[in-house]
Write an enzyme that holds these catalytic residues in place. Structure first.
Site, PDB file in Angstrom:
ATOM      1  N   ILE A   1       0.860  -1.388   0.212  1.00  0.00           N
ATOM      2  CA  ILE A   1       0.132   0.179  -0.073  1.00  0.00           C
ATOM      3  C   ILE A   1       1.132   1.208   0.019  1.00  0.00           C
ATOM      4  O   ILE A   1       0.479   2.529  -0.261  1.00  0.00           O
ATOM      5  CB  ILE A   1      -0.896   0.025   1.615  1.00  0.00           C
ATOM      6  CG1 ILE A   1      -0.372   0.071   2.539  1.00  0.00           C
ATOM      7  CG2 ILE A   1      -1.580  -0.909   1.123  1.00  0.00           C
ATOM      8  CD1 ILE A   1      -1.261   0.319   3.787  1.00  0.00           C
TER       9      ILE A   1
ATOM     10  N   ASP B   1       6.470  16.579  13.909  1.00  0.00           N
ATOM     11  CA  ASP B   1       6.211  16.658  12.226  1.00  0.00           C
ATOM     12  C   ASP B   1       4.200  16.351  12.727  1.00  0.00           C
ATOM     13  O   ASP B   1       4.359  15.664  11.340  1.00  0.00           O
ATOM     14  CB  ASP B   1       6.882  15.472  11.825  1.00  0.00           C
ATOM     15  CG  ASP B   1       6.399  15.787  10.228  1.00  0.00           C
ATOM     16  OD1 ASP B   1       6.241  16.704   9.590  1.00  0.00           O
ATOM     17  OD2 ASP B   1       7.103  15.244   9.599  1.00  0.00           O
TER      18      ASP B   1
ATOM     19  N   SER C   1       5.441   3.386   0.030  1.00  0.00           N
ATOM     20  CA  SER C   1       6.752   3.105   0.426  1.00  0.00           C
ATOM     21  C   SER C   1       7.146   3.868   2.065  1.00  0.00           C
ATOM     22  O   SER C   1       6.888   4.849   1.647  1.00  0.00           O
ATOM     23  CB  SER C   1       7.829   3.077  -0.454  1.00  0.00           C
ATOM     24  OG  SER C   1       7.513   3.816  -0.842  1.00  0.00           O
ATOM     25  N   GLY C   2       8.015   3.109   2.624  1.00  0.00           N
ATOM     26  CA  GLY C   2       8.366   4.232   3.752  1.00  0.00           C
ATOM     27  C   GLY C   2       9.938   4.525   3.761  1.00  0.00           C
ATOM     28  O   GLY C   2      10.726   3.899   1.978  1.00  0.00           O
ATOM     29  N   GLU C   3      10.636   5.122   4.808  1.00  0.00           N
ATOM     30  CA  GLU C   3      12.017   5.578   4.981  1.00  0.00           C
ATOM     31  C   GLU C   3      12.786   4.163   4.898  1.00  0.00           C
ATOM     32  O   GLU C   3      13.696   4.110   4.015  1.00  0.00           O
ATOM     33  CB  GLU C   3      12.369   6.335   5.557  1.00  0.00           C
ATOM     34  CG  GLU C   3      13.607   7.258   6.229  1.00  0.00           C
ATOM     35  CD  GLU C   3      13.762   7.414   7.177  1.00  0.00           C
ATOM     36  OE1 GLU C   3      14.456   7.690   7.311  1.00  0.00           O
ATOM     37  OE2 GLU C   3      12.782   8.137   7.865  1.00  0.00           O
ATOM     38  N   PHE C   4      12.387   3.178   5.178  1.00  0.00           N
ATOM     39  CA  PHE C   4      12.726   1.642   5.394  1.00  0.00           C
ATOM     40  C   PHE C   4      12.850   1.187   4.344  1.00  0.00           C
ATOM     41  O   PHE C   4      13.943   0.064   4.315  1.00  0.00           O
ATOM     42  CB  PHE C   4      13.017   1.533   7.129  1.00  0.00           C
ATOM     43  CG  PHE C   4      13.691   2.604   7.818  1.00  0.00           C
ATOM     44  CD1 PHE C   4      14.895   2.385   8.389  1.00  0.00           C
ATOM     45  CD2 PHE C   4      12.934   3.127   8.513  1.00  0.00           C
ATOM     46  CE1 PHE C   4      15.590   3.859   9.350  1.00  0.00           C
ATOM     47  CE2 PHE C   4      13.045   5.180   9.488  1.00  0.00           C
ATOM     48  CZ  PHE C   4      14.798   4.703   9.259  1.00  0.00           C
ATOM     49  N   GLY C   5      11.597   0.558   4.646  1.00  0.00           N
ATOM     50  CA  GLY C   5      11.102   0.039   3.319  1.00  0.00           C
ATOM     51  C   GLY C   5       9.880   0.176   3.132  1.00  0.00           C
ATOM     52  O   GLY C   5       8.512   0.697   3.364  1.00  0.00           O
ATOM     53  N   GLU C   6       9.119  -1.345   1.618  1.00  0.00           N
ATOM     54  CA  GLU C   6       7.847  -1.276   1.955  1.00  0.00           C
ATOM     55  C   GLU C   6       6.594  -1.144   3.246  1.00  0.00           C
ATOM     56  O   GLU C   6       7.033  -1.354   3.695  1.00  0.00           O
ATOM     57  CB  GLU C   6       7.591  -2.283   1.321  1.00  0.00           C
ATOM     58  CG  GLU C   6       8.433  -3.022  -0.233  1.00  0.00           C
ATOM     59  CD  GLU C   6       8.439  -1.936  -1.164  1.00  0.00           C
ATOM     60  OE1 GLU C   6       6.939  -1.085  -1.307  1.00  0.00           O
ATOM     61  OE2 GLU C   6       9.435  -0.820  -2.133  1.00  0.00           O
ATOM     62  N   VAL C   7       5.358  -0.945   2.836  1.00  0.00           N
ATOM     63  CA  VAL C   7       4.536  -0.975   3.771  1.00  0.00           C
ATOM     64  C   VAL C   7       3.345  -1.581   3.035  1.00  0.00           C
ATOM     65  O   VAL C   7       3.011  -1.629   1.838  1.00  0.00           O
ATOM     66  CB  VAL C   7       4.268   0.019   4.299  1.00  0.00           C
ATOM     67  CG1 VAL C   7       3.386   0.499   5.182  1.00  0.00           C
ATOM     68  CG2 VAL C   7       4.954   1.406   4.759  1.00  0.00           C
TER      69      VAL C   7
END
Length: 972
Positions: free
Chosen positions: A598, A717, A600-606
């Site tokens: 659904i 943030d 992608s994040g800073e470290f990998g897929e979501v």
């Protein structure tokens, strides 16, 4: 065209092969190569096998070597037929309707000698899939044989161990024909987009992979935003363009992918999408790709002129100058030039020269004492007055007509000259007189000499009178007038005399003698003032001492609040993994089922997935994964967010379900929010929700932030993109990474460098940007921006302004205006959150309370109304009824009634010492100033907060109306 681009690159295709394929089969009585026909009766080479009457079948078929051509993922399309086992009578063996597909990576082709049973029993192949037929056929169907062809596509990867591979087909007892095999890979084609060329790019190793392709500007284009890149997805499609190029100055876009040089006679002065323009008047271009058209001879452009402006020339000389001499002053007037050179910035310079009476009439520049009433350079009027000239002296005045290109011409100024001679003049007027001392019978006066004596001052004449006029003379610029009456006022004037006569009298000034009682009273007041100062000094010292005594015990007391849970930073642990174990629950990976990507994040897929804990109901979850090849620091930073979330338990904070750290991939598992990020959700549903529902969402966000503030956690943030929305429209605060990642590098344009870190400028308080002072008050500023985002249905704060422009605007007290149809009370809440003084901003508990009042009183949320019950004083919300001013009798009382005593010294020190003076503040246009929040008097005395300005002005206006209705006595 798009379909042609997406055609895959084929590396093997047997569909049209008519010669022997030469594949390796084992055993010899297994697969058999034969010629046959496809469903269109075209001749094809096929492999068949049908040993269903024999038990324990294990028939292998190995293709020739296939060069993968650097592709990391390969697709195999297989066309085949399978016979229905039920249609085969007397089957002795175990009949199958499936077969297996394998592959083997290798640097070179396998030899012909691999025919031993032992090799095939332990074949080193990697299985792709077991393939079953969608349709099988019977030998006889509807009176004749009917071929039912199946087509299946499978993919495998990543490939990296060799230059190519072999495919292998395993039959375990089927009656089937392998009609055709096509092997291909996918790629994104070379493309020109946004004036940048992107090379042909192979897709990634996974079907969900995104491969970055760097672009380069096409010929005669330059970068606009960098880096320039596209992403190639697993289907061979380009997506997510980042950065762009545009045509250089001198070039215009042609059909969207070519930058064409401007032809002769045209130009383009800027980089961008604009087209070439015809050369302006009096200019030309004789080359292609011109960025500016050169001016024709005798024409010029000024320093501030733009390339698209016409070329201009210098003006002609002024005309018909006329002079009027009055003693040592002269007035000059003239007519404008006939030719002003196509410009509207005509001005005049006046050059003064004093000439001697010698035969050669030598002239030199006038001295600095000569006064030009309107100035002597840059004059807009066609007249000038010149004074303080010398008497009986010859002068030459040159009047020059100049414009913005006069400094470009070899003949910069066309001028007109005139000669005049001044007359004899009396002294100028004495500017002012001063009283040196005063008694009951006399006073002493002094004055400066005239600014223009026009000769030697012989003496001064002083005229003074009460009822009768008297005159005295003085050789010096001072006098003592004696023999005057007690307590009487005298009007005094003075004038100077030279050989040319008397000058004019000075303006009338009133001086008064003192009575004996007044003198004694003045002396008494001076003594009282001295005594009062001494007493005040003693009082101040006493108050300071008392304050120190009262404050001392307070300073010694602690500020901890027993029983309140406080957030613990996981990075304070010597081993951050210990924080993960303490605050996050470890989940068995067998309980986790990943369904689809659904994001992608800073470290990998979501991913979206499901969690089925033992003995509990299955639930939807979001799964963040840590990409392959991570460093230990990346793993620690990734899990730190779980260590933070695990400490929170509140309905408006995203809930952590647990982590997977003992197997790969490493995962963080949270509750699933069906509607995703709040900003995109609002944009997709623009205008679909009533205001009361939006306020409910804001109340949920404020509730979550109140909880975080009570935990002493600063989010840093807070933005609509970091608020998630579930199916019931409940908003939950998420993304707890920025508190540690502000120092990390990121390519996200939302974040910009400031003092060495990365900060989301549009959402961040000014003190956090400038000094990195992150507090709950800076989160309140961010909440105000979130409120604006919600009420504008996901509009980008500050629109397309750059981050630096946003910083400058905030520093200059610019604040976002109310979104369309936004209730006044909500915009006022935003303005309160954006107070420059962080201590003046509301706290999150106050914000929750205020939103609750709005929800209970929906009438307050109508656009243009502001009748919600007032919040705490520092909210600066206007209460229409206003404070009770009936007992107010002084400025101090009035400010106390408004709860704004902090401005007392500013009001009194700026001269607003009485209520009538207060009511006259910004008397004209007061309502206009209220709405603009730019109140001249209030800003001068230090009231810079918009809410406080509005409250003070509204109260002043109310008092003025009350005063107008009262009698003069009551008003006093």
């Amino acid at each position: 065209c798009k379909l042609l681009w997406l055609l895959p690159k084929t590396v093997m295709d047997t569909r049209t092969a008519t010669a022997e394929l030469g594949w390796i089969s084992f055993p010899a009585n297994g697969w058999e190569e034969v010629s046959g026909y496809d469903e269109n009766l075209n001749t094809i080479r096929t492999y068949q096998v049908c040993n269903v009457f024999e038990p324990s079948q294990n028939n292998w078929l190995l293709t020739t070597y296939v060069d993968r051509r650097a592709a990391q993922r390969i697709y195999v399309e297989i066309r085949f037929t399978v016979r229905d086992c039920a249609s085969i009578p007397s089957v002795l063996g175990s009949c199958k309707e499936t077969f297996n597909l394998y592959y083997l990576e290798t640097e070179r082709t396998l030899s012909e000698g691999i025919k031993g049973v032992e090799y095939w029993a332990n074949a080193p192949f990697l299985k792709v899939d077991t393939i079953a037929a969608d349709e099988s056929f019977s030998q006889v169907d509807f009176g004749g044989r009917l071929m039912k062809v199946n087509t299946e596509v499978r993919s495998f990867g990543p490939l990296s161990k060799g230059k190519g591979f072999h495919l292998a087909f395993q039959d375990l007892g089927a009656c089937m024909s392998l009609l055709a095999v096509r092997v291909f890979y996918k790629k994104c084609p070379s493309v020109v987009q946004n004036f940048a060329l992107f090379p042909e790019t192979l897709t990634g190793a996974e079907s969900t992979s995104l491969v970055i392709a760097r672009g380069s500007c096409i010929a005669n284009a330059e970068e606009v935003d960098v880096p320039i890149k596209l992403y190639c997805n697993g289907d061979g499609e380009w997506m997510v363009p980042i950065g762009s190029c545009s045509c250089k100055a001198g070039y215009e876009p042609d059909n969207g992918n070519v930058c064409r040089a401007c032809p002769q006679g045209t130009f383009k002065s800027f980089q961008g999408v604009g087209l070439c323009q015809q050369c302006p008047l009096n200019s030309r271009s004789t080359i292609e790709a011109a960025t500016v058209c050169g001016c024709r001879s005798g024409f010029y452009r000024g320093d501030m002129d733009k390339p698209e402006d016409v070329c201009t020339s210098v003006p002609s000389a002024p005309r018909n100058v006329v002079s009027v001499v009055n003693q040592t002053s002269v007035q000059l007037e003239w007519h404008p030039p006939r030719d002003i050179g196509y410009r509207d910035d005509l001005s005049y310079n006046v050059v003064c020269r004093r000439c001697h009476s010698s035969g050669r009439r030598a002239c030199q520049p006038c001295d600095d004492g000569v006064a030009f009433v309107s100035g002597k350079q840059g004059l807009k009027d066609t007249k000038v007055e010149i004074s303080k000239l010398r008497a009986h002296t010859s002068y030459t005045f040159e009047i020059q007509a100049v414009n913005g290109v006069s400094n470009k011409s070899p003949y910069p100024a066309q001028q007109l000259s005139i000669n005049i001679t001044t007359n004899q003049a009396a002294p100028s007027v004495v500017p002012i007189m001063h009283q040196v001392s005063s008694t009951s019978r006399s006073f002493s006066l002094s004055w400066p000499p005239p600014e223009q004596p026009n000769g030697i001052i012989l003496d001064y004449e002083i005229r003074y009178f009460d009822k009768n006029s008297s005159v005295v003379q003085s050789k010096t610029p001072s006098v003592v007038l004696e023999g005057l009456k007690l307590g009487t006022g005298y009007v005094v004037q003075v004038r100077a005399r030279t050989v040319a006569g008397y000058g004019g009298y000075s303006k009338e000034m009133l001086f008064q003698t003192l009575t004996d009682d007044e003198y004694k009273s003045e002396l008494g007041q001076q003594l009282s003032l001295i005594a009062g100062s001494l007493v005040a000094g003693v009082c101040i010292v006493s108050l300071v001492a008392i304050a120190i005594i009262l404050t001392f015990p307070t300073l010694s007391e602690g500020h901890s609040s027993p029983g309140v849970k406080i957030y613990i930073d996981p990075f304070t642990y010597e081993d951050p993994n210990e924080a993960v174990r303490e605050f996050a629950k470890e989940i068995d990976p067998s309980c986790v089922k990943i369904e689809e990507v659904i994001g992608s994040g800073e470290f990998g897929e979501v991913y979206r997935g499901r969690l089925k804990p033992v003995g509990k109901k299955e639930i939807l979850v979001a799964i963040k994964t840590l990409k392959v090849g991570y460093s230990e620091r990346q793993r620690r930073d990734f899990l730190s967010e779980a260590s933070i979330m695990g400490q929170f338990d509140q309905p408006n904070i995203i809930r952590l379900e647990g982590v997977v750290t003992k197997s790969r991939p490493t995962m963080i598992i949270t509750e699933f929010m069906e509607n995703g990020a709040l900003d995109s959700f609002l944009r997709q549903n623009d205008g679909q929700f009533p205001v009361i529902q939006l306020v409910g969402m804001l109340r949920g966000i404020a509730s979550g932030m109140r909880y975080l503030a009570e935990m002493s956690y600063v989010h840093r943030d807070l933005a609509a993109r970091n608020i998630l929305v579930n199916s019931n429209l409940v908003c939950k605060v998420s993304d707890f990474g920025l508190s540690r990642y502000l120092e990390e590098d990121t390519s996200d344009p939302t974040y910009t460098s400031s003092l060495g870190g990365k900060i989301p400028v549009r959402w961040t308080a000014p003190e956090a940007i400038a000094y990195r002072k992150f507090t709950s008050a800076s989160d309140v500023w961010s909440y105000g921006i979130v409120t604006w985002e919600v009420m504008s249905f996901g509009e980008r704060p500050y629109w397309d302004m750059s981050n630096q422009d946003v910083i400058n605007a905030i520093e200059q007290d610019f604040r976002l205006p109310a979104p369309m149809d936004c209730p006044v009370v909500l915009h006022q809440l935003m303005l309160d959150c954006w107070q420059k003084d962080r201590n003046a901003r509301p706290k999150f508990p106050d914000i929750v309370s205020m939103l609750d009042k709005m929800i209970r009183n929906p009438a307050s949320l109508k656009a243009g109304t502001n009748n919600v019950a007032p919040g705490p004083p520092h909210h600066a919300l206007l209460d229409r009824a206003g404070p009770d001013l009936s007992s107010v009798s002084s400025v101090e009382d009035w400010l106390a009634a408004l709860k704004m005593t902090q401005y007392r010294d500013s009001f009194l020190g700026s001269g607003f010492t009485s209520l009538p003076l207060v009511t006259q503040m910004t008397d004209e246009g007061i309502l206009y100033l209220i709405f603009l929040c730019y109140c001249r008097d209030l800003q001068r005395i230090g009231v810079s907060l918009a809410g406080h300005q509005k409250k003070i002005l509204t109260s002043a206006q109310s008092m003025r109306h009350n005063v107008d209705d009262q009698s003069p006595t009551e008003s006093v």
